[in-house]
Design a protein around this motif. Structure first.
Motif, PDB file in Angstrom:
ATOM      1  N   TYR A  29     -46.923  56.200  22.879  1.00  0.00           N
ATOM      2  CA  TYR A  29     -48.316  55.658  23.113  1.00  0.00           C
ATOM      3  C   TYR A  29     -49.325  55.716  22.035  1.00  0.00           C
ATOM      4  N   SER A  30     -49.203  57.300  21.556  1.00  0.00           N
ATOM      5  CA  SER A  30     -50.197  57.301  20.546  1.00  0.00           C
ATOM      6  C   SER A  30     -49.936  57.056  19.409  1.00  0.00           C
ATOM      7  N   SER A  31     -48.720  56.706  18.970  1.00  0.00           N
ATOM      8  CA  SER A  31     -48.231  56.024  17.611  1.00  0.00           C
ATOM      9  C   SER A  31     -48.558  54.608  17.665  1.00  0.00           C
ATOM     10  N   VAL A  32     -48.347  53.923  18.613  1.00  0.00           N
ATOM     11  CA  VAL A  32     -48.827  52.570  18.724  1.00  0.00           C
ATOM     12  C   VAL A  32     -50.084  52.163  18.744  1.00  0.00           C
ATOM     13  N   ILE A  33     -50.920  53.056  19.312  1.00  0.00           N
ATOM     14  CA  ILE A  33     -52.446  53.055  19.342  1.00  0.00           C
ATOM     15  C   ILE A  33     -52.971  53.089  17.972  1.00  0.00           C
ATOM     16  N   GLY A  34     -52.267  54.073  17.294  1.00  0.00           N
ATOM     17  CA  GLY A  34     -52.699  54.382  15.969  1.00  0.00           C
ATOM     18  C   GLY A  34     -52.580  53.102  14.908  1.00  0.00           C
ATOM     19  N   ILE A  35     -51.354  52.471  15.068  1.00  0.00           N
ATOM     20  CA  ILE A  35     -51.089  51.178  14.261  1.00  0.00           C
ATOM     21  C   ILE A  35     -51.864  50.157  14.353  1.00  0.00           C
ATOM     22  N   VAL A  36     -52.219  49.897  15.739  1.00  0.00           N
ATOM     23  CA  VAL A  36     -53.033  48.969  16.454  1.00  0.00           C
ATOM     24  C   VAL A  36     -54.544  49.063  15.529  1.00  0.00           C
TER      25      VAL A  36
ATOM     26  N   ALA B 291     -47.698  49.963  27.740  1.00  0.00           N
ATOM     27  CA  ALA B 291     -48.803  50.741  28.110  1.00  0.00           C
ATOM     28  C   ALA B 291     -49.510  50.687  26.708  1.00  0.00           C
ATOM     29  N   ALA B 292     -48.907  51.066  25.574  1.00  0.00           N
ATOM     30  CA  ALA B 292     -49.760  51.122  24.497  1.00  0.00           C
ATOM     31  C   ALA B 292     -50.251  49.780  23.830  1.00  0.00           C
ATOM     32  N   LEU B 293     -49.370  49.008  24.187  1.00  0.00           N
ATOM     33  CA  LEU B 293     -49.818  47.468  23.635  1.00  0.00           C
ATOM     34  C   LEU B 293     -50.755  46.893  24.379  1.00  0.00           C
ATOM     35  N   ILE B 294     -50.852  47.270  25.842  1.00  0.00           N
ATOM     36  CA  ILE B 294     -51.981  46.926  26.402  1.00  0.00           C
ATOM     37  C   ILE B 294     -53.297  47.663  26.034  1.00  0.00           C
ATOM     38  N   GLY B 295     -52.960  49.005  25.784  1.00  0.00           N
ATOM     39  CA  GLY B 295     -54.194  49.570  25.272  1.00  0.00           C
ATOM     40  C   GLY B 295     -54.672  48.955  24.057  1.00  0.00           C
ATOM     41  N   GLY B 296     -53.623  48.563  23.278  1.00  0.00           N
ATOM     42  CA  GLY B 296     -54.017  47.958  22.040  1.00  0.00           C
ATOM     43  C   GLY B 296     -54.818  46.511  22.089  1.00  0.00           C
ATOM     44  N   ALA B 297     -54.290  45.913  23.202  1.00  0.00           N
ATOM     45  CA  ALA B 297     -54.985  44.672  23.489  1.00  0.00           C
ATOM     46  C   ALA B 297     -56.585  44.764  23.898  1.00  0.00           C
ATOM     47  N   GLY B 298     -56.644  46.034  24.403  1.00  0.00           N
ATOM     48  CA  GLY B 298     -57.893  46.531  24.961  1.00  0.00           C
ATOM     49  C   GLY B 298     -58.807  46.728  23.599  1.00  0.00           C
ATOM     50  N   PHE B 299     -58.380  47.217  22.392  1.00  0.00           N
ATOM     51  CA  PHE B 299     -59.161  47.294  21.326  1.00  0.00           C
ATOM     52  C   PHE B 299     -59.152  46.185  20.615  1.00  0.00           C
ATOM     53  N   THR B 300     -58.377  45.197  20.870  1.00  0.00           N
ATOM     54  CA  THR B 300     -58.481  43.873  20.151  1.00  0.00           C
ATOM     55  C   THR B 300     -59.676  43.017  20.802  1.00  0.00           C
TER      56      THR B 300
END
Lengths: 133, 891, 506
Positions: B855-862, B780-789
């Protein structure tokens, strides 16, 4: 057999790449190495069983081993974090990512003591222009 | 103050009464069977008295020598410490304590020599190295004895039967102990440090190099004589080394012009005689050794001190300069004469008594007929030379007739050495006063009761004859001393002990530098190659050691697999051959997709999804960095590529063999069976892999998300500590549509606006359903990160792209939430135990909370990666002035 | 009860790290929290040591899942001793970092706390994959700490060192992961207790575990993979070098000891390989040291040599050998850190560690000189310091086990160790007082140039080195305490039944 060959090919490519000079190639080598490690873990679970581990199955004997899958997931994420760090390392050297830069600097040269006596080399001006292919 | 110390030492000495044996024990290291054991017997008593009485004398003398000016506190401290160490050495009844005391004397002497001035530092280091080497020899001997006899106690070890039973044991110990004693007592081939250390001040030499430190070696040899005396190796080593040193030292002494150096060589020579006597090992010889030890200590320390007196009064101790002065020092001269006479072996002095005994003992050396003859001849020769250089001392000091007059020293100054010299006179006349003391000591070392009878006149016997010869020849040498000087002057020894020590040191250092170079430079290449070579080696070992492999279970390969193998192979080859960075990155992405397919095929849906997303994000980050790097790779010469290729192929083969041999050959593991059968019932979640991650092995996941978060911090730390290299920029023709960033990104921006909400929703959905279907916190977080990308890619400039979220706080929050969820687990008895709760009919578990932390952590690093790397730091064109660097602000 | 609390040694620092990450740049708060938690961790570990004084072990499966499923956290005397000493070292190095103003960097405290959590995790876990994860938890903050410098001031040397450090550790971790994979493939489990004696019974498992042990050996920097230590440790800041010296290689050694004891059950068939390799490590390490030109390089090479000594303890695998090895391990952690801290203090104040550029320090800094000299003598094995007891027990143990050649090597290496320590001593601490002599050396040393402006080493900067030097003296004279604790720990390794039973019953 197939997993073994895949892992071997990945390792060979990885080693060849990370013995190169440019940091980016080294990083790519490690990406391949990570894939190889994950392949080994998957193989350890026994690749003759390939059904998805979901719910409570009627035929447990055909279900893939979920433990290595969890291992691989963890390993992928950890490798990802380190890859990002290495990528940033490759971009904070000199104007390219040559790993032999700074390799022969004498150790214990002026250190960055609290009063900041060491002077790092700032990015040089006059960078060449490049056309991206 | 020093006089006070001297008094203390004398007081302790008085406390020792002859004829007693006393013991004391304190536990120190029971685990190693080492106790702090002290024992007083005849030998210890003798040496203790020597150490203490002479020590007191030297301290009293030092008061005068050093004067009251200057800060000599460290000197007195060290001297007293040294005396204590020597005392401990001779009283020790435990091998380890003995060793500790031995090394303590080494250290004290190092400091005492070193503090004499900057020129004394190299000699101090050389002395330390030589005596430390001896110490190690002693340690080795100690280890052998402890293991052989099973005890660390000295007297117990000496009483053990192994000395007679095992020849190898005795020989080994004999050689090692001899080595240790030789370094300490300056015997060949370790003799060079003694003259070297004459740079130390006179009181130090008078104590350490006459009476105490060098005697430690003698004590060691005496202490072990009861068990080693008849051993051939022992005898040969000691006698040959002793006599060689004796002769060599005496000849060298005769050539010296510096009186102190002369005394040093003389000490060396006399110690040689002592060692030889101990080597002979008969009770008579041992008794002699004891007597001569006393005699030598007395006259040698007196001589050193007197030379010190002369040095202070006349300003020099070089014979050649003294010849130009006129010394009118009657008392000093007399006392010097007495001491020198004792050394020369003139009758009515203790030295004569011991010399007589020495000849008698030499004549009785055990062994084939020529041995006593040779030994006695050499001994006699040494005695002759001793007489000669004794004369050299006296005449060298006092034969000056012209020049300035040097007056007598003050009484306190010469009183101590005078006492020492006179102490050689009294027992010389009436030697029997020493009977008791010597008998006890000799008994202790001979291992059997010895009754010493010291008399002045033994009757007409060969020993007396030899003495007579020695005295006459010696006198002739003294009279003909100028002739002797001219004969000896051109004699040069082909090597110098000091040169050898220094040469050894520099060889070791240079070899070390070479070894250091072999460890490679700071470039990773070499350091990464060696482990892979080792891995191949391990595989080779495995091939040879493993006899049989269990059979393969099931059929691990499917036909579809081969397509994937081919895909991976092509990808890897392409990656290796890629010439530009962008091409390499793209190909690696392809390999990553191939891996995704592999995981799907192997039945790992969650893993495949994760791999896919991670691949996408990695490529995006790489592309971000591409802007700062050159486009093409450099070309490596063939001689670098071939070894790399060989290592690579070797490692690849090893891996393939390993996977083939070590996997797929067993049934399903117990853990796997449990997970598949019970996983859903135990946790309520049907996505078994996810339940493993967040329920069963949540600790792993906690570690994993910490690693992820900390990577973000590390990236921030790195970019804080060093600015990234400049962004390269292409010169574009401003007319084309590509040049305008805003216009360029219309399509992407529109797509983003449409997809954005979808991605967010998808991300949240996957988060919530992760426990039951493919999904989970990471995906989930990686998808969210993809969104930011996507947001980044869509933005026209870097600054517009910045997502102003506090990524560090997000990372921190992630860790706190997940770890905090763990604490909740204590309600159920253990960290990270999942809790189940039902709210409004919806089953919730704490695993969800855990996933939110992830989730929070992964979004943070992305966000960290994109923000920090995407930041406009510097863009340089050829004609730009470098802008001032901006301050970086963090959230 | 104690068992379930073991996880707190990991959980508390982690949560604190997370909280500190959220609080922003507040040096004082960070330093206080950091020190409190470090001291707390050390204190609780010391309590554990006390609890295990008569041997025994405690374990608990995290999450209360059944045996074989849960990740077990287990502690016995060996683990407790390691926890205490690593905690102690962390405290002293952090104090040094604060004094050298490294700790005011924004990220220092959270990174340190995660590092501590990682170290504690490695020492407590009894699950091999979890070991891998916690090694990574240790490594990532280390990468961050490695490159930490004042804003924009990191030297290229630091980046180059970081590249080597990161790539090599990643390679090592991947090899370890492969090993874990192979172990799972052959034995069907990654739980240490389930693996007990598996490598002794089955050769394929032995090979798999060998891969893991090799990876740990790279981390512990044995020959031939020792080069990275000598090249990376001098490249970062002195505080970090001192910190790493006590942690990374040492937990790897702990893992080697533990795995060999439990999974190989002390199998004597392979011990000769160990003796050979570790003797070579001792020799090569000390030669590299004696030929190096800067204080930190010398000390880094020494580490390699001393690690050879420590691992020889497990290669002997007698109770005496294990006791000696464990004692040596603990002694070495303390002494090495002390040496790095004292030479580090000089480097921080005087700006360089190159021997040719420093001289006459002893007069200006008598306290540091004494601390250095004591630690140096202890390292070389002279009495009455702890190094002597360590060497003595190890030499006696090897002669007892019949490894005479190894004992001879140890003695020779001691002598050369002494030589290299004297090189630092005479080059840095002695030497002429240039200004007084009118400066006759060829190149003007850094000392002279900055003499007037350089302050002396302050009390806070010197205190950590002095404290550790004092401890080495204490452990020399009062060696019995540590020896008996080491013996208890060694007994737990020679016969790991208590440990295994504890995990099985958790």
């Amino acid at each position: 057999m197939t997993v073994a060959i895949t892992a071997g090919v990945l390792v060979a490519g990885a080693v060849y790449l990370f013995l190169k000079r440019e940091m980016l190639r080294v990083i790519l080598g490690f990406v391949l190495l990570g894939h190889a490690g994950n392949m080994i873990l998957m193989a350890a679970g026994g690749t003759s069983r390939r059904a998805e581990p979901f719910g409570t199955p009627e035929e447990p004997a055909t279900v893939a081993d979920p433990l290595p899958q969890a291992f691989v997931l963890t390993a992928i994420v950890i490798a990802f974090s380190i890859t990002i760090f290495m990528l940033v390392l490759s971009a904070t050297g000199t104007e390219n990512d040559d790993t032999t830069d700074g390799a022969n600097d004498p150790a214990n040269g002026p250190t960055d003591s609290a009063d900041g006596t060491s002077q790092p080399r700032p990015a040089r001006h006059g960078a060449r222009t490049e056309e991206h292919p | 103050m020093p006089l006070l110390l001297a008094a203390v030492l004398l007081g302790v000495a008085v406390g020792f009464a002859p004829g007693t044996t006393a013991e004391q024990y304190l536990p120190w290291m029971p685990t190693l069977d080492v106790g702090f054991a002290l024992r007083l017997d005849g030998l210890s008593l003798l040496f203790s008295l020597l150490v203490l009485v002479i020590g007191a004398g030297v301290l009293a003398y030092s008061a005068r020598y050093l004067g009251t000016s200057g800060n000599h506190g460290s000197f007195y401290l060290l001297m007293t410490a040294f005396a204590a160490a020597m005392l401990l050495l001779v009283l020790a009844d435990n091998l380890v304590v003995l060793f500790v005391a031995w090394e303590a004397t080494t250290l004290c002497s190092f400091f005492l020599i070193a503090r004499s001035g900057p020129k004394a530092r190299e000699p101090a280091i050389r002395t330390l190295l030589v005596t430390a080497a001896g110490g190690l020899s002693l340690l080795a001997a100690l280890a052998v004895i402890v293991v052989g006899t099973g005890t660390t106690g000295l007297s117990e070890a000496l009483a053990s039967p192994i000395w007679q039973e095992s020849a190898g044991f005795s020989i080994a110990v004999a050689a090692l102990l001899a080595g240790a004693a030789f370094t300490k007592s300056a015997q060949f081939p370790f003799q060079s440090w003694l003259p070297d250390s004459m740079v130390a001040i006179t009181p130090v030499s008078a104590y350490l190099h006459a009476a105490a430190m060098v005697k430690a070696g003698i004590y060691l040899l005496l202490r072990f004589s009861p068990v080693l005396a008849g051993e051939t190796v022992w005898m040969v080593l000691l006698i040959s080394a002793g006599l060689t040193t004796a002769l060599f030292g005496a000849i060298a002494a005769l050539r010296r012009t510096d009186l102190k150096e002369l005394l040093a060589y003389s000490t060396m020579s006399q110690l040689g005689l002592l060692v030889a006597m101990i080597g002979i090992g008969t009770p008579a010889a041992l008794t002699t050794a004891v007597v001569h030890t006393v005699a030598h200590a007395l006259f040698k320390s007196a001589l050193f001190m007197l030379i010190g007196v002369i040095d202070k009064r006349a300003g020099t101790r070089d014979i050649r300069e003294l010849a130009g002065l006129r010394l009118r020092m009657p008392v000093t001269a007399t006392v010097l004469g007495l001491a020198a006479a004792s050394m020369a072996g003139i009758p009515l002095l203790l030295g004569f008594v011991s010399k007589e005994l020495m000849f008698a003992a030499f004549l009785e050396t055990p062994g084939p007929g020529w041995v006593p003859v040779l030994v006695t001849a050499l001994g006699a020769a040494t005695a002759v030379l001793t007489f000669a250089y004794s004369g050299r001392i006296v005449l060298g000091a006092f034969s000056g007739r012209n020049g300035n007059t040097v007056r007598e020293a003050s009484a306190p100054f010469y009183s101590v050495p005078a006492l020492g010299a006179i102490a050689g006179l009294a027992p010389g006349i009436a030697p029997f006063v020493l009977d008791g003391l010597v008998s006890d000591a000799a008994s202790a070392t001979a291992g059997e009761a010895v009754q010493a009878e010291l008399v002045l006149w033994h009757g007409l016997n060969p020993a007396l004859a030899i003495s007579a010869v020695v005295l006459s020849v010696g006198t002739m040498l003294v009279l003909a001393r100028r002739r002797v000087d001219t004969v000896l002057a051109p004699v040069r020894f082909p090597f110098s002990g000091l040169a050898i020590v220094d040469a050894l040191r520099s060889v070791v250092v240079r070899f070390g530098a070479t070894v250091g170079e072999l460890a490679g430079s700071r470039a990773p290449r070499y350091h990464l190659a060696v482990p892979m070579i080792c891995v191949s080696a391990i595989a080779l070992i495995a091939v040879f050691t493993v006899d049989s492999l269990p059979p393969i279970v099931g059929s691990p390969a499917e036909p579809l697999d081969w397509t994937l193998v081919a895909l991976v192979l092509v990808g890897v080859v392409a990656a290796v051959r890629a010439q530009t960075r962008i091409a390499a990155i793209v190909v690696i992405g392809v390999v990553g997709f191939a891996m995704t397919l592999w995981y799907f095929v192997l039945g790992a849906a969650d893993v495949a999804l994760t791999q896919l997303l991670v691949e996408i994000l990695t490529v995006c980050v790489m592309v971000l960095l591409l802007r700062r790097l050159p486009a093409r790779f450099g070309k490596q010469p063939l001689r670098n590529r071939i070894p790399a290729g060989i290592i690579a192929i070797g490692a690849g083969l090893a891996t393939a063999a390993g996977v083939w041999a070590l996997t797929g050959r067993r049934e399903m593991s117990e853990a796997a069976s449990f997970f598949v059968r019970e996983g859903e019932t135990a946790t309520g979640g049907s996505n078994i892999v996810n339940t493993i991650l967040v329920d069963f092995r949540a600790m792993d996941t906690l570690g994993e998300l910490t690693v992820l978060g900390v990577a973000g911090i590390a990236v921030a730390a790195l970019l804080h500590s060093r600015h990234p290299t400049a962004v390269r920029s292409a010169h574009l023709d401003r007319g084309t549509p590509l040049a305008d960033a805003r216009a360029n990104s219309v399509f992407v921006r529109t797509t983003t606006r449409l997809l954005g909400p979808v991605i967010v929703a998808l991300s949240l959905l996957l988060l919530l359903r992760g426990h039951y279907e493919p999904g989970g916190g990471f995906i989930a977080a990686l998808i969210g990160g993809a969104g930011f990308t996507l947001l980044y890619l869509a933005a026209p400039t870097d600054s517009a792209a910045r997502v102003r979220w506090p990524y560090l706080t997000l990372i921190g929050a992630g860790i706190v939430i997940s770890a905090g969820t763990g604490y909740l687990g204590y309600l159920e008895g253990s960290f990270l135990t999942p809790l189940h709760v039902e709210i409004l009919g919806i089953k919730l578990t704490s695993a969800l909370l855990f996933d939110i932390g992830v989730y929070s952590s992964v979004i943070g690093i992305v966000l960290a990666a994109f923000n920090l790397l995407g930041r406009r730091h510097r863009i340089l064109h050829d004609d730009d002035q470098p802008p001032a660097s901006k301050e970086v602000s963090y959230r | 009860m104690i068992g379930s609390l073991l996880a707190l040694l990991v959980a508390v620092p982690l949560v604190a790290a997370g909280v500190l990450m959220m609080t922003g740049h507040r040096p004082r708060l960070h330093a206080t929290v950091l020190l409190t938690i470090l001291i707390g961790s050390t204190g609780s570990s010391a309590l554990l040591v006390y609890a295990f004084a008569d041997g025994g072990a405690v374990a608990h499966g995290v999450g209360s899942w059944p045996f074989g499923i849960a990740i077990p956290f287990a502690a016995d005397m060996f683990a407790a001793l390691m926890l205490t000493v690593t905690g102690l070292l962390a405290v002293t190095c952090v104090v040094f970092a604060i004094a050298s103003r490294k700790a005011s960097a924004r990220f220092f405290a959270p990174l340190m706390l995660v590092l501590l959590a990682g170290v504690n995790g490695v020492l407590l876990t009894a699950d091999l994959f979890n070991l891998f994860v916690f090694i990574e938890v240790m490594l990532l903050p280390s990468y961050g700490l490695f490159v930490l410098a004042a804003q924009g001031k990191a030297a290229l040397r630091q980046i180059a060192g970081a590249r080597l450090y990161v790539t090599l550790n990643l390679l090592t971790s991947t090899i370890f992961l492969a090993g874990v994979g192979f172990i799972y493939g052959t034995a069907g489990t990654v739980n240490l207790a389930e693996l007990a004696a598996a490598a002794k019974a089955d050769d394929t498992v032995a090979i798999a575990v060998l891969v893991c042990l090799f990876a740990l050996g790279i981390k512990a920097s044995i020959v031939p993979v020792h080069g990275w230590l000598a090249r990376t440790y001098p490249a970062t800041s002195p505080a970090i070098t001192a910190l790493f010296s006590g942690l990374h290689t040492k937990v790897a050694i702990y893992a080697i000891y533990r795995i060999y004891a439990v999974v190989f059950d002390g199998d004597t068939r392979w011990l000769w390989i160990g003796v050979l390799i570790f003797s070579a490590t001792m020799i090569i390490g000390v030669f590299g040291a004696v030929g190096a030109g800067t204080t930190r390089s010398i000390l880094a090479f020494h580490m390699v040599s001393q690690i050879g000594y420590i691992l020889l303890g497990v290669a002997l695998f007698t109770e005496a050998g294990l006791t000696a090895g464990i004692f040596y391990l603990l002694h070495h952690m303390i002494v090495k850190a002390s040496l790095f801290l004292s030479t580090g203090a000089i480097e921080v104040r005087y700006g360089t560690g190159t021997i040719g550029q420093l001289s006459g320090i002893a007069k200006r800094e008598p306290v540091i000189a004494v601390a250095f000299f004591i630690a140096a003598l202890s390292l070389a094995g002279l009495p009455p310091f702890s190094g002597f007891v360590a060497k003595l027990s190890l030499i006696i143990a090897s002669v007892d086990a019949g490894q005479i050649a190894a004992a001879v090597v140890m003695l020779l290496v001691s002598l050369i160790t002494l030589l290299s320590m004297l090189k630092i001593w005479s080059g840095v601490f002695w030497g002429k007082d240039e200004v007084a002599d009118g400066g006759q050396l060829g190149t003007a040393p850094v000392l002279t140039a900055t003499r007037e402006k350089t302050q002396r080493v302050g009390a806070l900067l010197a205190a950590p080195a002095v404290l550790l030097a004092a401890i080495t003296v204490g452990f020399g004279l009062g060696a019995e305490l540590l020896l008996s604790l080491s013996q208890t720990a060694a007994a737990g390794l020679a016969d790991p039944t208590a440990y295994i039973e504890a995990v099985i019953n958790s």
